[in-house]
Motif scaffolding. Structure first.
Motif: not given
Length: 713
Positions: A270-297
């Motif tokens: 697994r990713p070693v910690d939260g920072a490594a997992f977050l880096a994977e998420i940010e990389k994935l956002r760039v690869l997939t072109g997922a837009p940034r949205v506001v989280v509904p409350v």
């Protein structure tokens, strides 16, 4: 929850925190909206069940964990403001004061909307992983990442904010009568395999739980469900989490792969910690072109929840205890009554029937403690597992063996009667052997059998050391600390030391290295004492050096700008880390206000933050009267202290007028109006016309100076 439950509304805890309204209730605590009357600040107050207040070990651990959680300064972590124990004749209440988040939880959002789209799921996971990364850098593990602990509140300008709550509370509850060797502690739907099997809680365990939360956000359901908690825990240990796309459409393959990797049963994959997992998420956002949205409350769900007890747990003589936030998963199942469980005799499990119509589901599982022996029995029964006819991810159900046939009715067989002397000798021989065996066993038990020598596990990896201690019937407890020479994840020493003989089942504390200290990340504008605490937590020595303080336009004076060396730098234990403070905005040089009127000069100086005052007037042959001659401090200087006073000196010079061609009397009157004295030199006497003067017209002289005039008839 406790005898003070309803009556707690309106109470004032420790003469400071007013309890206003119930927000949520669980098996371990109730959360109230409240007010800090000292700071006039709205807060959330978590009040622990009264049964914990009498447990000194819990209170001590609770206070330590609350202090640790309070040191995590991060915008995505619910801030812990205070903790305490309110004492009254009705009993003590242990409470925690936290930041109040106006909104709901990720559980509420999933209940409202079901599966979330990919941009929304990523928008939630990024702040969650950012919070976990900050905790992991501080050496803290959450241990109970789940949708109920992800709060979504209203942000500024129509936005929203995502925060993670309850850092370290599961660890605090762990001290209340449970041991990691025999108890599985946590929320079963999100437990990592190693938490189930050994109780080992690490940053990779948080990653696994976060991966399950991401799976549930994308699909609307947890990957493992079952009729009871044991069957779900069994699947964490023995099954691989499937890809989310097997349940929901429109999930990119890259995101499928990331969820699968984050939930590997082998923690090393697994990713070693939260920072490594977050880096994977940010990389994935760039690869997939997922837009940034506001989280509904979401709208919060407020319910009086009680913990379900699976059929396998009912009647367990070991007394399984629900110690956490209660959530309903099994409809129409018997549930433990918190009031009855407190009054139950030791070793008993009190049950009552669920209300008609079942419960509204609010999540797969709640934080709980359950015995590992139940998991062992489930593992043994799983060898007879028969898959159901339908369902993509069925919960494994052990087949129930048919009851054995009743014994046949046979006449009782009479024991043979000893006959003669030989029979008596044989009987007494058997008795003698039994007595010797009993004496020998008792002697062995009371001399050496009850004891175990602490094995030497120094230098072992943490997991290997835990297995070694468990194999020796000892209870491993883990403490972490920084070390200059021992690699991170390796045992430094044990307490008691190796070779010490202790009773079986006694706790052995392993001190596991976190590696060399690292200079912590600090937030610009943070309080110096808070940063000093972060530095001390790393085993480093905080220090100040006024010579390194610097001006900063954005950071308030006296607050932290940065640290030296840079964050992330590895140092020796006890090494000096300088906290660099802000000196506030850099002062502007005193402007050139010469030849300006006093009012103009004062206005310009005040706009730059100075405090102008008027000094004694002074003469200058170059500056017209009423205008500025100079300043003190001089023009171009910078005032670095708190004193911003600038003295302004105004010229007293008088400009000599041109009186040529006027009569002597007119010239005298004109000079007198300017506070100048006329000295007349008239030819032939009389009031003649001025033909000359000294000083010349336009000259600047001091007040009351003489002006010589020559006049002719």
């Amino acid at each position: 929850m406790d005898e003070r439950g309803v009556g707690l509304i309106g109470a004032l805890l420790e003469q400071r925190y007013r309890v206003d309204a119930l927000l949520a209730r669980g098996g371990m605590s109730s959360v109230y909206r409240g007010l800090d009357t000292r700071l006039d600040r709205r807060v959330a107050i978590k009040v622990m069940d009264a049964r914990f207040a009498d447990d000194r070990a819990f209170v001590d651990r609770f206070e330590r964990e609350a202090r640790s959680a309070a040191k995590i300064h991060h915008p995505n972590v619910v801030a812990v403001h205070d903790q305490g124990v309110d004492t009254s004749p009705n009993g003590d209440l242990v409470y925690l004061v936290m930041e109040l988040v106006d909104g709901g939880t990720l559980r509420d959002l999933i209940n409202e909307r079901g599966a979330l789209d990919v941009p929304t799921a990523l928008a939630i996971m990024e702040p969650v992983l950012s919070a976990l990364a900050a905790a992991h850098r501080a050496g803290l593990v959450h241990r109970d990442v789940k949708p109920e602990n992800v709060l979504i509140g209203h942000g500024g300008e129509g936005g929203s904010t995502v925060k993670v709550a309850d850092f370290g509370l599961v660890r605090a509850i762990h001290s209340a009568g449970t041991t990691s060797a025999s108890v599985i502690l946590g929320t079963v739907a999100y437990l990592s395999p190693e938490q189930v099997t050994t109780g080992n809680a690490t940053s990779t365990g948080d990653v696994y739980s976060a991966g399950i939360v991401l799976f549930e956000a994308l699909t609307g359901t947890a990957p493992y469900t079952g009729d009871n908690a044991i069957s779900v825990a069994y699947r964490h240990v023995n099954d691989d989490v499937p890809a989310p796309s097997t349940l929901a459409k429109g999930i990119p393959p890259e995101l499928d792969d990331l969820v699968v990797r984050a939930t590997r049963r082998d923690a090393a994959l697994r990713p070693v910690d939260g920072a490594a997992f977050l880096a994977e998420i940010e990389k994935l956002r760039v690869l997939t072109g997922a837009p940034r949205v506001v989280v509904p409350v979401p709208a919060p769900t407020i319910a009086d929840r009680t913990m379900p007890v699976s059929p396998a747990m009912i009647g367990n003589s070991s007394g399984v205890l629900d110690i956490g936030e209660a959530e309903q998963t099994v409809r129409n199942a018997p549930v433990v009554s918190p009031a009855m469980s407190q009054a139950a005799p030791s070793g008993a499990t009190i049950v009552r029937q669920a209300p008609p119509g079942g419960f509204r589901p609010v999540g797969p599982q709640g934080t709980r403690a359950m015995l590992r022996t139940d998991l062992d029995r489930a593992s043994a029964a799983a060898t007879e597992y028969v898959p159901p006819a339908s369902g993509r991810f069925p919960a494994q159900q052990p087949q129930v063996a048919p009851p054995p046939p009743p014994p046949r009715n046979r006449p009782p067989r009479r024991a043979p009667e000893p006959t003669g002397r030989g029979g008596m000798i044989a009987l007494w021989s058997v008795v003698g052997v039994l007595v010797l065996a009993l004496v020998g066993t008792s002697t062995w038990w009371f001399t050496s059998g009850r004891y175990r020598a602490v094995p030497d596990v120094a230098g072992m990896a943490r997991d290997d050391a835990e297995r070694t201690l468990l194999a020796n019937d000892l209870d491993p407890q883990v403490q972490t600390e920084r070390h200059d020479d021992v690699q991170a994840g390796t045992v430094i020493r044990t307490d008691p030391a190796d070779g010490t003989e202790i009773l079986r089942g006694d706790a052995v504390t392993m001190y596991v290295s976190l590696g060399k200290p690292k200079v912590p990340e600090v937030r610009a504008g943070a309080d110096p004492e808070d940063v000093a605490d972060l530095i001390r937590a790393q085993g480093l020595r905080p220090d100040r050096d006024d010579g390194q303080n610097r001006y900063d336009e954005a950071v308030e004076k006296g607050k932290v700008v940065s640290v030296t060396p840079q964050p992330g730098t590895e140092l020796e234990l006890g090494a000096r880390v300088v906290i660099v403070l802000s000196k506030g905005p850099e002062p502007k040089p005193i402007p050139d206000v010469r030849n300006k009127t006093k009012d103009e000069a004062f206005q310009e100086l005040t706009a730059l933050g100075y405090s102008p005052v008027e000094g004694p007037p002074e003469f200058s042959p170059d500056v017209e009267g009423g205008r500025v001659v100079r300043t003190d401090p001089e023009i171009g200087s910078k005032l670095e202290g708190d004193d911003k006073t600038v003295t302004v000196y105004v010229s007293t010079a008088v400009t000599v007028p041109d009186v040529g061609g006027r009569s002597a009397d007119e010239a005298t009157a004109m000079l007198a109006q300017l506070e100048l004295q006329a000295e007349i030199h008239a030819f032939s006497g009389g009031n003649g016309r001025v033909i000359g003067q000294r000083p010349a017209p336009g000259s600047k002289v001091e007040p009351n100076s003489k002006v010589t005039i020559w006049a002719i008839p």
